[in-house]
Design a protein around this motif. Sequence first.
Motif, PDB file in Angstrom:
ATOM      1  N   UNK A 111      41.984  32.237  31.322  1.00  0.00           N
ATOM      2  CA  UNK A 111      41.689  32.946  32.573  1.00  0.00           C
ATOM      3  C   UNK A 111      42.147  32.120  33.773  1.00  0.00           C
ATOM      4  N   UNK A 112      41.858  30.822  33.748  1.00  0.00           N
ATOM      5  CA  UNK A 112      42.260  29.952  34.854  1.00  0.00           C
ATOM      6  C   UNK A 112      43.783  29.850  34.944  1.00  0.00           C
ATOM      7  N   UNK A 113      44.459  29.810  33.799  1.00  0.00           N
ATOM      8  CA  UNK A 113      45.922  29.786  33.801  1.00  0.00           C
ATOM      9  C   UNK A 113      46.481  31.070  34.417  1.00  0.00           C
ATOM     10  N   UNK A 114      45.847  32.189  34.110  1.00  0.00           N
ATOM     11  CA  UNK A 114      46.271  33.466  34.692  1.00  0.00           C
ATOM     12  C   UNK A 114      46.071  33.459  36.196  1.00  0.00           C
ATOM     13  N   UNK A 115      44.928  32.948  36.648  1.00  0.00           N
ATOM     14  CA  UNK A 115      44.670  32.862  38.080  1.00  0.00           C
ATOM     15  C   UNK A 115      45.715  31.982  38.771  1.00  0.00           C
ATOM     16  N   UNK A 116      46.046  30.860  38.133  1.00  0.00           N
ATOM     17  CA  UNK A 116      47.063  29.961  38.685  1.00  0.00           C
ATOM     18  C   UNK A 116      48.418  30.662  38.772  1.00  0.00           C
ATOM     19  N   UNK A 117      48.759  31.439  37.754  1.00  0.00           N
ATOM     20  CA  UNK A 117      50.035  32.149  37.741  1.00  0.00           C
ATOM     21  C   UNK A 117      50.103  33.189  38.852  1.00  0.00           C
ATOM     22  N   UNK A 118      49.002  33.927  39.053  1.00  0.00           N
ATOM     23  CA  UNK A 118      48.970  34.911  40.130  1.00  0.00           C
ATOM     24  C   UNK A 118      49.074  34.220  41.484  1.00  0.00           C
ATOM     25  N   UNK A 119      48.349  33.131  41.607  1.00  0.00           N
ATOM     26  CA  UNK A 119      48.339  32.388  42.867  1.00  0.00           C
ATOM     27  C   UNK A 119      49.725  31.830  43.192  1.00  0.00           C
ATOM     28  N   UNK A 120      50.402  31.325  42.182  1.00  0.00           N
ATOM     29  CA  UNK A 120      51.684  30.647  42.384  1.00  0.00           C
ATOM     30  C   UNK A 120      52.877  31.600  42.394  1.00  0.00           C
ATOM     31  N   UNK A 121      52.844  32.585  41.499  1.00  0.00           N
ATOM     32  CA  UNK A 121      54.024  33.439  41.321  1.00  0.00           C
ATOM     33  C   UNK A 121      53.794  34.896  41.712  1.00  0.00           C
ATOM     34  N   UNK A 122      52.590  35.239  42.164  1.00  0.00           N
ATOM     35  CA  UNK A 122      52.305  36.624  42.495  1.00  0.00           C
ATOM     36  C   UNK A 122      53.166  37.156  43.632  1.00  0.00           C
ATOM     37  N   UNK A 123      53.538  38.414  43.514  1.00  0.00           N
ATOM     38  CA  UNK A 123      54.290  39.110  44.559  1.00  0.00           C
ATOM     39  C   UNK A 123      53.323  39.486  45.668  1.00  0.00           C
ATOM     40  N   UNK A 124      53.569  38.995  46.869  1.00  0.00           N
ATOM     41  CA  UNK A 124      52.649  39.259  47.978  1.00  0.00           C
ATOM     42  C   UNK A 124      53.016  40.570  48.651  1.00  0.00           C
ATOM     43  N   UNK A 125      52.044  41.459  48.767  1.00  0.00           N
ATOM     44  CA  UNK A 125      52.326  42.780  49.325  1.00  0.00           C
ATOM     45  C   UNK A 125      51.069  43.421  49.886  1.00  0.00           C
ATOM     46  N   UNK A 126      51.273  44.477  50.655  1.00  0.00           N
ATOM     47  CA  UNK A 126      50.168  45.233  51.231  1.00  0.00           C
ATOM     48  C   UNK A 126      49.636  46.177  50.158  1.00  0.00           C
ATOM     49  N   UNK A 127      48.322  46.299  50.082  1.00  0.00           N
ATOM     50  CA  UNK A 127      47.722  47.189  49.083  1.00  0.00           C
ATOM     51  C   UNK A 127      46.936  48.294  49.761  1.00  0.00           C
ATOM     52  N   UNK A 128      46.312  49.160  48.934  1.00  0.00           N
ATOM     53  CA  UNK A 128      45.561  50.305  49.436  1.00  0.00           C
ATOM     54  C   UNK A 128      44.477  49.921  50.434  1.00  0.00           C
ATOM     55  N   UNK A 129      43.816  48.783  50.221  1.00  0.00           N
ATOM     56  CA  UNK A 129      42.698  48.393  51.080  1.00  0.00           C
ATOM     57  C   UNK A 129      43.147  47.848  52.429  1.00  0.00           C
ATOM     58  N   UNK A 130      44.420  47.441  52.520  1.00  0.00           N
ATOM     59  CA  UNK A 130      44.911  46.824  53.745  1.00  0.00           C
ATOM     60  C   UNK A 130      44.702  45.328  53.807  1.00  0.00           C
ATOM     61  N   UNK A 131      43.978  44.775  52.815  1.00  0.00           N
ATOM     62  CA  UNK A 131      43.715  43.336  52.789  1.00  0.00           C
ATOM     63  C   UNK A 131      44.955  42.569  52.374  1.00  0.00           C
ATOM     64  N   UNK A 132      45.704  43.111  51.429  1.00  0.00           N
ATOM     65  CA  UNK A 132      46.876  42.451  50.882  1.00  0.00           C
ATOM     66  C   UNK A 132      46.538  41.672  49.626  1.00  0.00           C
ATOM     67  N   UNK A 133      47.503  41.565  48.721  1.00  0.00           N
ATOM     68  CA  UNK A 133      47.283  40.875  47.452  1.00  0.00           C
ATOM     69  C   UNK A 133      48.483  40.020  47.073  1.00  0.00           C
ATOM     70  N   UNK A 134      48.241  39.104  46.145  1.00  0.00           N
ATOM     71  CA  UNK A 134      49.287  38.494  45.343  1.00  0.00           C
ATOM     72  C   UNK A 134      49.113  39.058  43.941  1.00  0.00           C
ATOM     73  N   UNK A 135      50.168  39.631  43.399  1.00  0.00           N
ATOM     74  CA  UNK A 135      50.025  40.423  42.193  1.00  0.00           C
ATOM     75  C   UNK A 135      51.110  40.128  41.172  1.00  0.00           C
ATOM     76  N   UNK A 136      50.712  40.122  39.887  1.00  0.00           N
ATOM     77  CA  UNK A 136      51.665  40.146  38.790  1.00  0.00           C
ATOM     78  C   UNK A 136      51.364  41.378  37.952  1.00  0.00           C
ATOM     79  N   UNK A 137      52.308  41.765  37.110  1.00  0.00           N
ATOM     80  CA  UNK A 137      52.127  42.970  36.309  1.00  0.00           C
ATOM     81  C   UNK A 137      52.178  42.630  34.826  1.00  0.00           C
ATOM     82  N   UNK A 138      51.088  42.921  34.145  1.00  0.00           N
ATOM     83  CA  UNK A 138      51.016  42.711  32.708  1.00  0.00           C
ATOM     84  C   UNK A 138      50.458  41.348  32.336  1.00  0.00           C
TER      85      UNK A 138
END
Length: 298
Positions: free
Chosen positions: A8-35
């Motif tokens: 779980x922590x490795x996944x969090x690190x991957x999202x944090x480091x490599x996530x695509x930063x974009x605007x989401x439905x809430x307007x807050x914004x996310x860093x996201x990976x898929x799958x």
Amino acid sequence: MQHPETQYLDLMERVLTHGDERVDRTGVGTRSIFGSMLRFDLSDGTVPILTTKKVYWKTAVKEMLWFLTGGTNIQPLLQENVRIWSDWPLDSYRRKTGEDISQEAFEQRILEDDSFAAKWGELGPVYGKQWRRWMGADGQEHDQISTLVKTLRENPSSRRMLFHGWNVPELGQMALPPCHMVYQYHVTSDGRLNSLMYQRSVDLLLGAPFNFVGATALQLMLAQQAGLTPGEFVWFGGDTHLYLNHIDQARAQLARTPRPLPKMALAQRATSIDDYKIEDFAIEGYDPHPAIKADVAV
């Protein structure tokens, strides 16, 4: 041997480091990976209640028990001191009435006024409705959970042991379309019940830890009802993300070292899947790091 929480922590690190930063439905914004995928072995009683922060596991189990009732109103949740679903009806009430009511005052009115609760505490046909009262095109209701229990008992080799909540015609009526939307089950030849949960949208900091607990609690209940033993819990994430206002909290959690995972057991055998209470769940050996506070994106 690697600590199960490390994945779980490795996944969090991957999202944090490599996530695509974009605007989401809430307007807050996310860093996201898929799958993404995580696996947890429950066969020795160990359950994935994270230790790098305190997870309020009773709240997660109470939510799962509420889903199993088929309920869609937050009043029973608030009666159990569960407030994790209040944000959506509160936001709707504020928008539609213009009243800048506090969450505490809103929840108190839900608790004290049944007519107010019926109007403003309703979430629409969310999880429980679909799981227990899916309305077919023929006008008949379908109880997916009862069907699952029956199949586990009578035809455990079936590849059709699943339920889901993505009812397309009713999505627009839901306060929030289902995130953990598909559950599938598999029974081994030696009587172990494995489960798989697919989550289309994953709030990795706040949502996923609760979903791990709810899904494993359900797996324990189903195993007991079918005379099986818990096996493996497999979790799949679709859009797996960290909200941009959760970045500091994620970094704080990543700086912590996992402690031994706790064990969960059922104190007694309930008569049916509908008869479990929070008092039936016993946790042993849970010694987490302190809780990490973060805002829910609505």
